[in-house]
Design a protein around this motif. Sequence first.
Motif, short mmCIF file in Angstrom:
data_model
loop_
_atom_site.label_atom_id
_atom_site.label_comp_id
_atom_site.label_asym_id
_atom_site.label_seq_id
_atom_site.Cartn_x
_atom_site.Cartn_y
_atom_site.Cartn_z
N LEU A 142 2.42 1.72 -3.49
CA LEU A 142 1.39 2.14 -4.45
C LEU A 142 0.95 3.58 -4.18
O LEU A 142 0.68 4.34 -5.11
N GLN A 143 0.87 3.94 -2.91
CA GLN A 143 0.47 5.30 -2.54
C GLN A 143 1.52 6.31 -3.00
O GLN A 143 1.19 7.37 -3.54
N LEU B 131 -9.94 -1.44 -2.49
CA LEU B 131 -9.15 -0.29 -2.94
C LEU B 131 -7.71 -0.70 -3.27
O LEU B 131 -7.13 -0.26 -4.25
N THR B 132 -7.17 -1.56 -2.42
CA THR B 132 -5.80 -2.05 -2.66
C THR B 132 -5.75 -2.89 -3.93
O THR B 132 -4.83 -2.75 -4.74
N ALA C 144 -5.86 -0.71 -6.95
CA ALA C 144 -4.57 -0.03 -7.12
C ALA C 144 -3.53 -0.98 -7.70
O ALA C 144 -2.73 -0.60 -8.56
N TYR D 58 -0.98 5.36 -7.17
CA TYR D 58 -1.99 4.36 -7.56
C TYR D 58 -3.00 4.09 -6.46
O TYR D 58 -4.10 3.63 -6.73
N TYR D 59 -2.62 4.36 -5.22
CA TYR D 59 -3.47 4.01 -4.07
C TYR D 59 -3.77 5.26 -3.25
O TYR D 59 -2.86 6.02 -2.90
N THR D 60 -5.05 5.49 -2.98
CA THR D 60 -5.45 6.68 -2.23
C THR D 60 -6.09 6.35 -0.89
O THR D 60 -6.54 7.24 -0.17
N GLN E 82 0.82 -1.21 0.00
CA GLN E 82 0.00 0.00 0.00
C GLN E 82 0.86 1.26 0.00
O GLN E 82 0.55 2.24 -0.70
#
Length: 226
Positions: free
Chosen positions: A52-53, A69-70, A73, A57-59, A49
């Motif tokens: 990706l954040q 969500l993960t 992403a 890509y991940y919010t 996470q």
Amino acid sequence: MTKKLKYIWAVAIVLLVNVLVISIVTNMGGSVDALSKMGSQGSEVRSIQTKLQNQGYYTGKVDGIFGSLTRTAVIKFQNAKGLTPDGIAGPKTLSALGLGGGSGGLGGFSSSDVTLLARVTSAEARGEPYEGQVAVAAVILNRIQHPSFPNSLAGVIYQPGAFSCLNDGGINAPISDTAYKAARDAINGWDPSGGAIYYYNPAKATSGWIFSRPVITVIGDHRFCK
């Protein structure tokens, strides 16, 4: 009980034991269950996470829980990298994220990388609360993923003018035990800085430019910025 019936029972018991053993071995060796996917939890998911954040890509929240969500992403990242978009963080996806297991390493980093990160963390955050030490290590890792910085740990650390401890000799001081732990926690995905790529101590900063950076959070004597 006749001898024939006893023999049948003995054979049945042997067969049952073999089936149980095969089942146990299969479950222990199943590699798919070990991958991070929907429903997985733990430090690897937190690391995924965070990576990706940092790359946009991940919010969602970095909570170590592999939810929808993960997964979304991960699929976006896989599509961008030309990987099979199955939403599962397998070996190729982890490697592309920089989380592939290196020999003797941690999260894709070698033992010498961990020591280098701990050395800089110790020098830059000596006397800071533990969370602040992890945050400093996280900033260094965040820079690796940021286009404005070199894409390797050594490149980020030895970038000219990046860290004062390289100029004042602080990097040569003994490494504190907490710095080793902080480096490992940051590599495993804990980022108290909130994704920062800069930090400074307002009482010691000599560059006026750094004061213009948007502050994300304050931990101890350090301000962490975008």
